[in-house]
Design an enzyme around this catalytic site. Structure first.
Site, PDB file in Angstrom:
ATOM      1  N   ASP B  93       0.868  -1.182   0.000  1.00  0.00           N
ATOM      2  CA  ASP B  93       0.000   0.000   0.000  1.00  0.00           C
ATOM      3  C   ASP B  93       0.904   1.231   0.000  1.00  0.00           C
ATOM      4  O   ASP B  93       2.135   1.127   0.037  1.00  0.00           O
ATOM      5  CB  ASP B  93      -0.961  -0.037   1.188  1.00  0.00           C
ATOM      6  CG  ASP B  93      -0.252   0.072   2.518  1.00  0.00           C
ATOM      7  OD1 ASP B  93       0.972   0.311   2.539  1.00  0.00           O
ATOM      8  OD2 ASP B  93      -0.910  -0.075   3.558  1.00  0.00           O
ATOM      9  N   SER B  94       0.299   2.408  -0.049  1.00  0.00           N
ATOM     10  CA  SER B  94       1.095   3.631  -0.226  1.00  0.00           C
ATOM     11  C   SER B  94       1.374   4.327   1.100  1.00  0.00           C
ATOM     12  O   SER B  94       2.139   5.280   1.158  1.00  0.00           O
ATOM     13  CB  SER B  94       0.317   4.600  -1.103  1.00  0.00           C
ATOM     14  OG  SER B  94      -0.902   4.946  -0.447  1.00  0.00           O
ATOM     15  N   GLY B  95       0.739   3.854   2.160  1.00  0.00           N
ATOM     16  CA  GLY B  95       0.868   4.543   3.437  1.00  0.00           C
ATOM     17  C   GLY B  95      -0.226   5.567   3.668  1.00  0.00           C
ATOM     18  O   GLY B  95      -0.349   6.105   4.769  1.00  0.00           O
ATOM     19  N   GLY B  96      -1.028   5.842   2.626  1.00  0.00           N
ATOM     20  CA  GLY B  96      -2.096   6.847   2.751  1.00  0.00           C
ATOM     21  C   GLY B  96      -3.015   6.566   3.938  1.00  0.00           C
ATOM     22  O   GLY B  96      -3.270   7.441   4.765  1.00  0.00           O
ATOM     23  N   PHE B  97      -3.484   5.343   4.019  1.00  0.00           N
ATOM     24  CA  PHE B  97      -4.420   4.998   5.088  1.00  0.00           C
ATOM     25  C   PHE B  97      -3.799   5.237   6.461  1.00  0.00           C
ATOM     26  O   PHE B  97      -4.410   5.848   7.340  1.00  0.00           O
ATOM     27  CB  PHE B  97      -4.863   3.540   4.947  1.00  0.00           C
ATOM     28  CG  PHE B  97      -5.779   3.094   6.050  1.00  0.00           C
ATOM     29  CD1 PHE B  97      -7.127   3.422   6.030  1.00  0.00           C
ATOM     30  CD2 PHE B  97      -5.298   2.363   7.134  1.00  0.00           C
ATOM     31  CE1 PHE B  97      -7.977   3.033   7.058  1.00  0.00           C
ATOM     32  CE2 PHE B  97      -6.140   1.962   8.169  1.00  0.00           C
ATOM     33  CZ  PHE B  97      -7.478   2.308   8.127  1.00  0.00           C
ATOM     34  N   ASP B 147      -2.868   8.210  -1.694  1.00  0.00           N
ATOM     35  CA  ASP B 147      -4.234   8.753  -1.692  1.00  0.00           C
ATOM     36  C   ASP B 147      -4.543   9.315  -0.319  1.00  0.00           C
ATOM     37  O   ASP B 147      -3.777   9.114   0.634  1.00  0.00           O
ATOM     38  CB  ASP B 147      -5.253   7.655  -2.024  1.00  0.00           C
ATOM     39  CG  ASP B 147      -5.321   6.580  -0.936  1.00  0.00           C
ATOM     40  OD1 ASP B 147      -4.259   6.283  -0.331  1.00  0.00           O
ATOM     41  OD2 ASP B 147      -6.401   6.034  -0.690  1.00  0.00           O
ATOM     42  N   GLN B 189     -11.693   7.067  -4.677  1.00  0.00           N
ATOM     43  CA  GLN B 189     -12.227   7.591  -3.418  1.00  0.00           C
ATOM     44  C   GLN B 189     -13.586   8.239  -3.697  1.00  0.00           C
ATOM     45  O   GLN B 189     -14.160   8.015  -4.759  1.00  0.00           O
ATOM     46  CB  GLN B 189     -11.234   8.592  -2.796  1.00  0.00           C
ATOM     47  CG  GLN B 189      -9.957   7.949  -2.266  1.00  0.00           C
ATOM     48  CD  GLN B 189     -10.155   7.149  -0.971  1.00  0.00           C
ATOM     49  OE1 GLN B 189     -11.240   7.143  -0.376  1.00  0.00           O
ATOM     50  NE2 GLN B 189      -9.106   6.441  -0.546  1.00  0.00           N
ATOM     51  N   GLY B 216     -11.181   3.835   1.022  1.00  0.00           N
ATOM     52  CA  GLY B 216     -12.062   4.642   1.864  1.00  0.00           C
ATOM     53  C   GLY B 216     -13.297   3.902   2.328  1.00  0.00           C
ATOM     54  O   GLY B 216     -14.267   4.517   2.765  1.00  0.00           O
ATOM     55  N   ASP B 266      -7.606  -7.481   1.045  1.00  0.00           N
ATOM     56  CA  ASP B 266      -6.634  -7.625   2.134  1.00  0.00           C
ATOM     57  C   ASP B 266      -7.340  -7.188   3.390  1.00  0.00           C
ATOM     58  O   ASP B 266      -8.215  -6.310   3.352  1.00  0.00           O
ATOM     59  CB  ASP B 266      -5.397  -6.752   1.920  1.00  0.00           C
ATOM     60  CG  ASP B 266      -5.647  -5.324   2.372  1.00  0.00           C
ATOM     61  OD1 ASP B 266      -6.301  -4.581   1.615  1.00  0.00           O
ATOM     62  OD2 ASP B 266      -5.249  -4.958   3.501  1.00  0.00           O
ATOM     63  N   CYS B 304     -12.366 -28.797   9.082  1.00  0.00           N
ATOM     64  CA  CYS B 304     -11.188 -28.039   8.634  1.00  0.00           C
ATOM     65  C   CYS B 304      -9.960 -28.946   8.581  1.00  0.00           C
ATOM     66  O   CYS B 304      -9.752 -29.770   9.468  1.00  0.00           O
ATOM     67  CB  CYS B 304     -10.945 -26.870   9.587  1.00  0.00           C
ATOM     68  SG  CYS B 304      -9.466 -25.898   9.189  1.00  0.00           S
ATOM     69  N   CYS B 306      -6.739 -27.754   8.357  1.00  0.00           N
ATOM     70  CA  CYS B 306      -5.515 -26.984   8.631  1.00  0.00           C
ATOM     71  C   CYS B 306      -4.633 -27.708   9.644  1.00  0.00           C
ATOM     72  O   CYS B 306      -5.093 -28.610  10.354  1.00  0.00           O
ATOM     73  CB  CYS B 306      -5.851 -25.572   9.109  1.00  0.00           C
ATOM     74  SG  CYS B 306      -6.259 -25.441  10.859  1.00  0.00           S
ATOM     75  N   CYS B 309      -6.125 -27.715  13.208  1.00  0.00           N
ATOM     76  CA  CYS B 309      -7.250 -28.629  13.416  1.00  0.00           C
ATOM     77  C   CYS B 309      -6.831 -30.088  13.302  1.00  0.00           C
ATOM     78  O   CYS B 309      -7.465 -30.964  13.886  1.00  0.00           O
ATOM     79  CB  CYS B 309      -8.386 -28.299  12.444  1.00  0.00           C
ATOM     80  SG  CYS B 309      -9.247 -26.780  12.920  1.00  0.00           S
ATOM     81  N   HIS B 335      -5.038 -21.302  11.606  1.00  0.00           N
ATOM     82  CA  HIS B 335      -6.432 -21.707  11.371  1.00  0.00           C
ATOM     83  C   HIS B 335      -7.228 -20.617  10.654  1.00  0.00           C
ATOM     84  O   HIS B 335      -7.915 -20.886   9.657  1.00  0.00           O
ATOM     85  CB  HIS B 335      -7.128 -22.089  12.678  1.00  0.00           C
ATOM     86  CG  HIS B 335      -8.588 -22.338  12.456  1.00  0.00           C
ATOM     87  ND1 HIS B 335      -9.070 -23.514  11.923  1.00  0.00           N
ATOM     88  CD2 HIS B 335      -9.675 -21.530  12.594  1.00  0.00           C
ATOM     89  CE1 HIS B 335     -10.377 -23.429  11.766  1.00  0.00           C
ATOM     90  NE2 HIS B 335     -10.769 -22.239  12.162  1.00  0.00           N
TER      91      HIS B 335
END
Lengths: 380, 380
Positions: B93-97, B147, B189, B216, B266, B304, B306, B309, B335
Site C-alpha cells: 500500500d502507499s501509506g495513505g491509510f 491517496d 475515493q 475509503g 486484504d 477443517c 488446517c 485442526c 487456522h
C-alpha cells in the site's frame, strides 16, 4: 512404563559417557539437552520444528501444568503427549523448584508443602504421594521425586535438615510408585557441602531409582562450586543409571558437566535468551538489537545450518526484534535451540571418537575464554 | 516489472470474475485474499507456513517499512522479497491509510503530506513522487498510489475536494512511474457519494492504470453503504484490469464483494482475530477462551484440514491462549488464514462451476445469517 538406559561408550580421559535411553515414546541418545516446555509448549515452537531441530526429548513443568490447565484435565484429554502433540519422550519435574521459589507463599512440614498459587493465590498442599499421582496422570516417560531446592547461600544445618527430608520424601515417592508409572528419578541435594552431597547420593542410591538428578545447583553459587559438587557426586551414582543435572546451563557448563559424568541437561537459557534477542554463535553470544546489525546481510552464524541462518539476515532479525514481532521469538528460538542440540551432537561425536578433551579445548579457545574447568579436570 | 491480468471466466449471474495475475514473482488466481504483513511479516507465521496454508500473495505496509527499518535499508539488503524471505507476489500500500489515521499528527497540502512518526515523533514529508520512490526501492510486484483516505462521516465538500486531490496525486504517481517499476494501481475515493465515486473512477480510468482499488471503505460506514459504493463503482472500472477492495473484510463481506466484481482483498481481520482468540468456523465465530472449551477434545472445526485442526484440541488452544503462549497466536493464525484462503478457493471453484449464487446462499444459511447483500444483488 518401559525404561532402559545403556552406557554405549565411556570416555577414556574423563567421566563422560555416551548412552542411550529407551522409553515407550522412543529412544534418545545421551548426553542430551532437553528443552523446557513449561506450560506444555517449548515457547514459540511447534513439535514438528523441535523434531527438525533435532530435539529428542523435552521437559514439562509439573507445578505449572498442575495449576493450569490441571493434571486431571490433561489426563482426561489423553495425557501430556497427546495434549501437546509431542510423541517423543517427556520428563516432568516435580514442581519442587518452582514451589520453593515462591518464598513466603509456601510452608513446609514433614508431610509436605503448602503453597499459594502464583496465578490466583489459591492454597494447595502437595505431598510426595500427591506429586506421584499428578505425574502419573500427566503420563511423562520420566518423573522426578518431590524435593526441596535450598537457596544459595543457606546455613549448613538447614541444608542438612532439608537434604535429609528430601531423602525421606524420595523414599515415599518410591513407595507410592506403581509398576505402570513413569520411570522415577531421585534428586541429590546437599548444597555446596561435600559431606551432605555424599550422604544424599549414598542414601538415594541405596533406594535404587531408575536415574539420579543433581539438584540445587545453578541457584547463584560460583561455577567452581557447581563443578566441585559434580566432582564429588557423580562417582557415587551408579554407572548403569542416567545422571541428570537440573536447570544447567551455559554451553560451557554443559561441556564441563559432561566431562564430570552428566548425561541429561535442561535449561531455559537458549529459549529465554532467544526471546530477549541474545543469540549463541560459534564465536560467542551476540545481542541482535545492536545497531551494528542494522544493515548486516549475513546470517547469525555463517557456520550454522539452522532454518533461521539459512533464510534470514541479522538485519531482518534485528528488525523483527525491534518491532516486537512474534516471528522474532520463533526465529531466535530455532537458532538457539539448534545451537544447543548441535553442541550436544558434537559432544556425543567427540566421545564416540575418543576426542572429547580436544573438543573441550577447541570450544574454550574458539570463544576466547578460560573456563574454570581445567583445574577440575586435572584433579579428577 | 512484468504484470499481466487475465479474466479467465465471468459469472453468469453476478459481476464475479475468475482471473489470473502474472508477475515476476509468479502468478496467483483471483478472487484472492492477501494476508497483511505490516512490518515485513504476516504476524507470527513463516513464509513456508503461508505457502502451506495456500497463500499466493501478501501485502506489505509502506508506511511502517519506510519508518522502520527504512526502505533504503531494505533496498540495500536486496529488496522486500529477499529481506523477508517471501518469493511470491507482494503488493504494497502507499501509506495513505496509515498517515491519514494519524489525525492531528499530519498536515496536508497540494504538494503532499507532512506527518509525525508514531514511533519517535520525527517529522516526514511524503509526496506522490516520494511514495513512488519508496515503493520502487521496496520492490513489490504491485504498488499503490498515494491517496487520502477520508474518515466516515465527512462533509460532502471535503470528500469532493479530497477525492479531486487524490486523482491529481494519482496522475503525479503515474508520471513518476518508470518502466521497470512495480505495476501501479490507482485508488477510487469519494466516500459514500455516488457522483463522487463515479467521477473518481472515470477520472482514474482515463489515466490508464494497471489496476484499480476501491479505497475509503470499511472505515465505519454501514455495510449497505459499502455495497452501494461497489455497485456504483465496479461497472465503471475496466473489465480487463483487477479491482481491489482495500482493507475488507469479513467472510460475508468478501463473498458479497466478489459478486459485485471485486478481485483482490486484504484485511487484518483473520490474523488480528486469531491473536485475540477469535476463530472462524464453518458454523460461525468462536471465542476460544470460553470455559466451555476447557475439556473439549475436538478441533476448532471438524470440517477443517488446517495444521491446527489436524493436531490440536480446543482445550489445548484455550490453555495456550490463557497462558499467553506465543504458540497460541501461531496456531490460531494458521487456522484463521486457512479459513480465509479456503473460502476464496471455494469462491473460485463456485465461479468456475457456475454455482456462485448457490454458494453465496449456502454460506449465508450455514451461519444462520441474513446478509444485506440479497437486495443489492437483485438490483444489479
Amino acid at each position: 512404563m518401559a525404561f532402559r538406559f545403556e552406557v554405549v561408550k565411556k570416555d577414556r580421559f574423563s567421566q563422560a559417557r555416551l548412552g542411550r535411553v529407551e522409553t515407550d515414546h522412543g529412544s534418545f541418545t545421551t548426553p542430551a539437552f532437553l528443552p523446557v516446555g513449561t506450560q506444555g509448549t517449548v515457547k514459540s515452537l511447534t513439535p514438528e520444528e523441535l523434531v527438525e531441530i533435532g530435539v529428542e526429548a523435552i521437559l514439562g513443568n509439573t507445578y505449572h501444568l498442575y495449576l493450569r490447565p490441571g493434571h486431571e484435565t490433561i489426563g482426561r484429554l489423553g495425557g501430556l503427549h497427546t495434549f501437546i502433540h509431542w510423541e517423543r519422550p517427556i520428563l516432568t519435574d516435580s514442581g519442587g523448584f518452582q514451589i520453593f521459589s515462591l518464598g513466603s507463599l509456601r510452608k513446609l512440614s514433614e508431610e509436605g508443602v503448602t503453597f499459594q498459587s502464583h496465578l490466583d493465590g489459591s492454597s494447595h498442599f502437595l505431598t510426595p504421594e500427591k506429586v506421584m499421582e499428578i505425574e502419573r496422570v500427566l503420563g511423562p516417560d520420566i518423573a522426578m521425586v518431590l524435593d526441596e531446592c535450598v537457596p544459595y547461600p543457606s546455613a549448613y544445618e538447614y541444608v542438612k535438615t532439608s537434604m535429609e527430608r528430601t531423602s525421606r520424601w524420595a523414599r515415599r515417592c518410591l513407595e507410592a510408585r506403581r509398576e505402570t508409572d513413569p520411570a522415577l528419578f531421585a534428586i541429590v541435594q546437599g548444597g555446596i557441602h561435600r559431606d551432605l552431597r555424599e550422604e544424599s547420593a549414598q542414601t538415594l542410591v541405596e533406594m535404587d531409582f531408575q536415574g539420579y538428578a543433581i539438584g540445587g545447583l545453578s541457584v547463584g553459587e560460583p561455577k567452581s562450586a557447581m563443578l566441585d559438587v559434580l566432582e564429588w557426586t557423580t562417582p557415587l551414582l551408579p554407572e548403569s543409571t542416567p545422571r541428570y543435572l537440573m536447570g544447567v546451563g551455559t554451553p560451557e557448563d554443559i561441556i564441563d558437566a559432561v566431562m564430570l559424568g552428566v548425561d541429561f541437561f535442561d535449561c531455559v537459557l537458549p529459549t529465554r535468551n532467544a526471546r530477549n534477542g541474545t543469540l549463541f554463535t560459534s564465536s560467542g553470544k551476540i545481542s541482535i538489537k545492536q545497531a551494528q546489525y542494522a544493515e548486516d546481510g549475513k546470517p547469525v552464524d555463517e557456520s550454522c545450518a539452522c532454518y533461521t541462518c539459512r533464510h534470514y539476515s541479522r538485519a531482518y532479525l534485528r528488525h523483527l526484534y525491534l518491532t516486537k514481532e512474534i516471528l522474532s521469538s520463533r526465529l531466535n528460538t530455532i537458532h538457539n535451540l539448534y545451537y544447543y542440540i548441535n553442541l550436544l551432537l558434537k559432544i556425543r561425536e567427540a566421545i564416540q571418537e575418543g576426542r572429547l578433551l580436544d573438543f573441550h579445548q577447541s570450544q574454550t579457545a574458539s570463544r576466547g575464554l578460560e573456563t574454570e574447568f581445567s583445574g577440575h579436570f586435572q584433579s579428577t
